[in-house]
Design a protein around this motif. Structure first.
Motif, PDB file in Angstrom:
ATOM      1  N   LEU A   6       0.942  -1.216   0.016  1.00 32.46           N
ATOM      2  CA  LEU A   6      -0.250   0.209  -0.181  1.00 32.46           C
ATOM      3  C   LEU A   6       0.758   1.430   0.174  1.00 32.46           C
ATOM      4  O   LEU A   6       1.617   1.499   0.857  1.00 32.46           O
ATOM      5  N   ALA A   7       0.804   2.084  -1.028  1.00 27.06           N
ATOM      6  CA  ALA A   7       1.274   3.041  -1.277  1.00 27.06           C
ATOM      7  C   ALA A   7       0.771   3.905  -1.613  1.00 27.06           C
ATOM      8  O   ALA A   7       1.707   5.248  -2.369  1.00 27.06           O
ATOM      9  N   ALA A   8      -0.358   4.340  -0.780  1.00 25.86           N
ATOM     10  CA  ALA A   8      -1.285   5.769  -2.107  1.00 25.86           C
ATOM     11  C   ALA A   8      -1.311   6.402  -1.214  1.00 25.86           C
ATOM     12  O   ALA A   8      -2.016   7.840  -1.235  1.00 25.86           O
ATOM     13  N   LYS A  10      -1.056  10.740   1.079  1.00 25.93           N
ATOM     14  CA  LYS A  10      -0.296  11.570   1.340  1.00 25.93           C
ATOM     15  C   LYS A  10       0.724  11.932   2.373  1.00 25.93           C
ATOM     16  O   LYS A  10       1.505  12.397   1.519  1.00 25.93           O
ATOM     17  N   GLY A  11       0.735  11.257   3.059  1.00 23.75           N
ATOM     18  CA  GLY A  11       2.124  11.205   4.224  1.00 23.75           C
ATOM     19  C   GLY A  11       2.245  12.579   4.452  1.00 23.75           C
ATOM     20  O   GLY A  11       2.566  13.375   4.704  1.00 23.75           O
ATOM     21  N   THR A  12       0.741  13.682   5.017  1.00 26.00           N
ATOM     22  CA  THR A  12       0.170  14.547   5.561  1.00 26.00           C
ATOM     23  C   THR A  12       1.084  14.849   6.985  1.00 26.00           C
ATOM     24  O   THR A  12       2.180  16.056   6.936  1.00 26.00           O
ATOM     25  N   LYS A  23       5.019  10.059   0.068  1.00 23.48           N
ATOM     26  CA  LYS A  23       5.700   9.718   1.367  1.00 23.48           C
ATOM     27  C   LYS A  23       7.165   8.761   0.830  1.00 23.48           C
ATOM     28  O   LYS A  23       7.963   8.883   1.084  1.00 23.48           O
ATOM     29  N   ARG A  82      -9.505   5.766  -0.186  1.00 22.95           N
ATOM     30  CA  ARG A  82     -11.058   5.912   0.546  1.00 22.95           C
ATOM     31  C   ARG A  82     -10.448   4.886   1.692  1.00 22.95           C
ATOM     32  O   ARG A  82     -11.480   4.390   2.668  1.00 22.95           O
ATOM     33  N   GLY A  83      -8.881   4.434   1.730  1.00 25.26           N
ATOM     34  CA  GLY A  83      -8.757   3.370   3.261  1.00 25.26           C
ATOM     35  C   GLY A  83      -8.436   2.294   2.395  1.00 25.26           C
ATOM     36  O   GLY A  83      -8.223   1.728   1.580  1.00 25.26           O
ATOM     37  N   THR A  84      -7.462   1.548   3.248  1.00 15.69           N
ATOM     38  CA  THR A  84      -7.066   0.293   3.406  1.00 15.69           C
ATOM     39  C   THR A  84      -7.272  -0.913   2.587  1.00 15.69           C
ATOM     40  O   THR A  84      -7.085  -1.424   1.929  1.00 15.69           O
ATOM     41  N   GLY A 105       3.236   0.492   2.334  1.00 11.68           N
ATOM     42  CA  GLY A 105       4.871   0.657   1.908  1.00 11.68           C
ATOM     43  C   GLY A 105       5.730   1.855   2.618  1.00 11.68           C
ATOM     44  O   GLY A 105       6.743   1.997   1.843  1.00 11.68           O
ATOM     45  N   GLU A 184     -13.543   5.944   6.727  1.00  6.47           N
ATOM     46  CA  GLU A 184     -12.675   4.857   5.911  1.00  6.47           C
ATOM     47  C   GLU A 184     -12.812   3.492   5.911  1.00  6.47           C
ATOM     48  O   GLU A 184     -12.981   3.010   6.815  1.00  6.47           O
TER      49      GLU A 184
END
Ligand code: TTP
Length: 394
Positions: A6-8, A10-12, A23, A82-84, A105, A184
């Protein structure tokens, strides 16, 4: 086993370092964070990888396509975060009707623990922490995982969910879960259903690092720099002194009078010296510059950034294309010896570190002789005038 990464996201919480880069692409000992995750997965037993990308998808896709992998690697795009569970659902058309592994990820795993997970039946990786209330805590009864309790005020154990799972093939039909309280579609709800129908074991992980906040990026670099082997491919002066595990990539230059202590990574095209003192654990990105009378310690300097002269920089992270003016001094220790705090999504949070310097977004420039206090974040493009003392974020 087939594996979804999972690498989608934003890494806020990693801001401002993720203003212009996702990220998973942040550098860890000379490689993007997500590349470490894929390498761990392959070493542990992944037979093929499906990487779910979303935010800044193209840069991740390009970075993955540029490498030679020992197993097939494909990417799928999750158009909205929308969530993992939804992320894995996006990957489902690429998967065979067989058991599958899911990994985050943006996490560093140790390979031996991950290999143990890959040889387990339905399972979730667990990690022992001192502050379980900050995590998803595994509910374990009679050696079986019964579910995950998110951030409980009164945790029943200190074993937390690592975000690494082995699901049975049947779980592919359970991915359409409803929205959680935070809006989510969560993979932990799919795990819950798996726990109700199968015996799910907790595989203890020896080491695990969720790279969510800037000081965790520093910790990730410390971990992976310590695993490097010494390698000098660049142009190093005979009058430079490289001590311990130092990597100098091809195209990098190290001038006379430089002392580099390992573990340190000097990226392609970087220029160090003359007369600079670089202490571990430090990672210098491609085409970065460290000049005369600079002392640099335990820091990440990303591509195209420069610390050209007369500067002390410790326990800090510089984004891309940053320039520190001559005489810039960075504090990395509080006089009361309390852990340094940093702003994460608008709130001051303890880094848990006695020593932590500054975080600079891309394109920051500081004037000559300025002082930057421990725990200051400079947002992307920020300017600091000559002689200024910066005690607060800007
Ligand atoms: P998070 O840690 O929840 O999100 P994030 O990485 O974007 O960080 P932040 O909270 O700072 O914004 O995500 C956990 C992992 O799951 C991470 O690897 C990103 C991934 N993810 C997706 O691939 N799709 C999604 O819809 C979500 C929510 C997360």
């Amino acid at each position: 086993m087939q594996t979804v990464v999972l690498a989608a996201g934003k890494g806020t919480r990693m801001g401002p370092l993720t203003d212009n880069a996702p990220k998973p692409m942040l550098p860890v000992a000379g490689k993007p964070l997500v590349v470490h995750c894929l390498e761990h997965a392959i070493a542990a037993g992944a037979s093929r990888l499906v990487v779910v990308v979303g935010h800044e998808a193209d840069s991740i896709r390009t970075a993955l396509a540029d490498r030679n992998w020992d197993v097939p690697v494909t990417t799928v795009v999750q158009d909205e975060l929308r969530g993992t569970a939804d992320a894995v659902r996006t990957a489902a058309p690429e998967l065979a009707a067989e058991p599958f592994v899911v990994l985050n990820g943006d996490v560093l795993y140790d390979e031996a623990s991950l290999a143990e997970l890959y040889t387990s039946g339905p399972a979730v990786g667990s990690f022992r922490v001192d502050n379980p209330s900050a995590y998803g805590v595994l509910q374990i009864e009679d050696g079986r995982v019964r579910g995950v309790e998110e951030k409980p005020a009164d945790p029943r154990s200190n074993l937390v969910n690592t975000g690494a799972y082995v699901f049975p093939a049947a779980a592919l039909d359970w991915l359409a879960v409803g929205e959680s309280d935070r809006g989510e579609r969560e993979l932990t709800d799919v795990l819950q259903r798996t726990c109700e129908t199968a015996e799910v074991t907790a595989v203890p992980f020896d080491r695990w690092l969720d790279v969510g906040r800037p000081w965790e990026l520093l910790a990730a670099n410390e971990w992976k720099l310590a695993e490097l082997d010494r390698r000098i491919d660049g142009d190093v002066s005979p009058d430079a002194d490289l001590r311990g595990t130092v990597v100098v990539e091809a195209g990098a230059t190290v001038e006379p009078g430089v002392v580099i202590e390992g573990p340190t990574y000097v990226g392609e095209g970087a220029h160090v010296g003359p007369n600079a003192y670089v202490r571990g654990s430090t990672a210098l990105g491609p085409d970065s510059r460290v000049g005369h009378a600079v002392e640099l310690k335990n820091s990440v300097v990303m591509r195209d950034s420069a610390v050209p002269h007369l500067t002390y920089l410790g326990d800090s992270i510089l984004g891309r294309d940053v320039n520190l003016g001559a005489g810039t001094a960075v504090a990395n220790l509080r006089h009361d010896d309390e852990p340094v705090e940093l702003t994460v999504k608008g709130e001051r949070v303890s880094t848990g570190r006695r020593k932590f310097g500054i975080v600079c977004g891309d394109g920051v420039k500081t004037g000559i002789n300025c002082t930057l206090n421990a725990g200051v974040t400079l947002s992307s493009g920020a300017r600091v005038g000559p002689g200024e003392t910066v005690l607060r974020d800007r």
